[in-house]
Write a protein that holds these residues in place. Sequence first.
Motif, PDB file in Angstrom:
ATOM      1  N   UNK A 151       0.876  -1.172   0.000  1.00 15.58           N
ATOM      2  CA  UNK A 151       0.000   0.000   0.000  1.00 15.58           C
ATOM      3  C   UNK A 151       0.913   1.222   0.000  1.00 15.58           C
ATOM      4  N   UNK A 152       0.768   2.101  -0.981  1.00 16.69           N
ATOM      5  CA  UNK A 152       1.722   3.193  -1.155  1.00 16.69           C
ATOM      6  C   UNK A 152       1.167   4.579  -0.838  1.00 16.69           C
ATOM      7  N   UNK A 168     -11.563  11.315   8.728  1.00 18.17           N
ATOM      8  CA  UNK A 168     -10.197  11.802   8.893  1.00 18.17           C
ATOM      9  C   UNK A 168      -9.471  11.016   9.976  1.00 18.17           C
ATOM     10  N   UNK A 169     -10.172  10.711  11.070  1.00 17.62           N
ATOM     11  CA  UNK A 169      -9.552   9.932  12.140  1.00 17.62           C
ATOM     12  C   UNK A 169      -9.161   8.543  11.658  1.00 17.62           C
ATOM     13  N   UNK A 170     -10.038   7.923  10.880  1.00 19.24           N
ATOM     14  CA  UNK A 170      -9.739   6.595  10.341  1.00 19.24           C
ATOM     15  C   UNK A 170      -8.561   6.660   9.376  1.00 19.24           C
ATOM     16  N   UNK A 171      -8.526   7.693   8.550  1.00 14.24           N
ATOM     17  CA  UNK A 171      -7.425   7.878   7.600  1.00 14.24           C
ATOM     18  C   UNK A 171      -6.105   8.048   8.338  1.00 14.24           C
ATOM     19  N   UNK A 172      -6.115   8.875   9.387  1.00 13.98           N
ATOM     20  CA  UNK A 172      -4.893   9.114  10.154  1.00 13.98           C
ATOM     21  C   UNK A 172      -4.376   7.825  10.772  1.00 13.98           C
ATOM     22  N   UNK A 173      -5.274   7.043  11.379  1.00 12.05           N
ATOM     23  CA  UNK A 173      -4.865   5.790  12.020  1.00 12.05           C
ATOM     24  C   UNK A 173      -4.306   4.808  11.001  1.00 12.05           C
ATOM     25  N   UNK A 178       0.256   2.117   8.309  1.00 14.11           N
ATOM     26  CA  UNK A 178       0.903   1.700   7.065  1.00 14.11           C
ATOM     27  C   UNK A 178       2.213   2.429   6.810  1.00 14.11           C
ATOM     28  N   UNK A 179       2.348   3.620   7.397  1.00 21.12           N
ATOM     29  CA  UNK A 179       3.533   4.428   7.125  1.00 21.12           C
ATOM     30  C   UNK A 179       3.538   4.998   5.718  1.00 21.12           C
ATOM     31  N   UNK A 180       2.361   5.464   5.254  1.00 17.08           N
ATOM     32  CA  UNK A 180       2.246   5.972   3.891  1.00 17.08           C
ATOM     33  C   UNK A 180       1.703   7.404   3.898  1.00 17.08           C
ATOM     34  N   UNK A 181       1.915   8.163   2.814  1.00 15.05           N
ATOM     35  CA  UNK A 181       1.384   9.521   2.733  1.00 15.05           C
ATOM     36  C   UNK A 181      -0.107   9.543   2.452  1.00 15.05           C
ATOM     37  N   UNK A 224       3.007  13.526   9.338  1.00 12.04           N
ATOM     38  CA  UNK A 224       2.423  12.693   8.298  1.00 12.04           C
ATOM     39  C   UNK A 224       2.469  13.458   6.977  1.00 12.04           C
ATOM     40  N   UNK A 225       3.094  12.880   5.983  1.00 15.21           N
ATOM     41  CA  UNK A 225       3.215  13.564   4.690  1.00 15.21           C
ATOM     42  C   UNK A 225       1.844  13.662   4.027  1.00 15.21           C
TER      43      UNK A 225
END
Length: 294
Positions: A151-152, A168-173, A178-181, A224-225
């Motif tokens: 997942x990139x 947004x909270x789900x996206x941030x978590x 995942x360590x992705x932008x 977070x990028x």
Amino acid sequence: MSGNVVVGYTATKPGRDAVAFAARLAAALDAVLDVAIILPRSDRSVITPPDAGYERHLHAQAQTWIAQAIDRIPADVVAHAHVRPAESFAEGLIEIADELRASYVVVGAADGASRGRHRLGSTTTELLHSSDVPVVLVPRGARKIAPETGITRLTVAVGTRPGADALIAETAALAQGLGVPVRLLSLLPVDLPPSADTGAIRLASSTKADEVLAAARAELPAGLHTDVAVAAGESIEEAVSYLDWQPGEVVLVGSSRLAQPRRLFLGSTAAKMLHEITVPVIVVPRTHSEESRR
């Protein structure tokens, strides 16, 4: 480590698509993958008595199919098999997800979908109306993506309606896991009625879009990028068609404001987006993040 990833499997190409992407997601999250085949309950029909011999044959066939699915999963992913009866495929998946406290339920496209496209069938529609767990919609052909793609990037469609905070909270978590932008996407300036003063409305909408994107960006964790994009076009479909998609990209959308708390309901904007999105889409219940983190 994330909660389990549950994937509904059928011995079809869309079923293999779903398992292939679910395995990539589980690997990226260091999560356990639970592959499920849901069989019809033997007592569902009150007209035709159940045939024990046929049920044994069906269960044995399902065990063969699910073993084949497990064999295709990369060795570094811990995968479990589940074969169980339920009133419906969607109900069975939800039961498993609830039992395992899963983070996601993954399903493939309905029969008839073109390669790289989404198509909602009756099972997915039922799932989207009853799940309290985010549902991942996988387009046709996802099995062709190499497992090492991972997942990139996450693209999240942001707006101003109820449920945006949970999205947004789900996206941030997920991005942190995942360590992705993250790419924040606004569709505010598009899909205007024919009679609208498009110049004035687009100018006002563009300003509003900037405000919404800035607010969403501020809600994401520091470090977070994050990139922002404002889709332009005469319609939602046209605007989305101009966007670029990475092979390892995932899109997140929120439930419609019509959804009940902790339930899913795909709104009109998300439904239009699905016509043009060629990567997996996660539909997030509008109060999922708040409830799951209490």
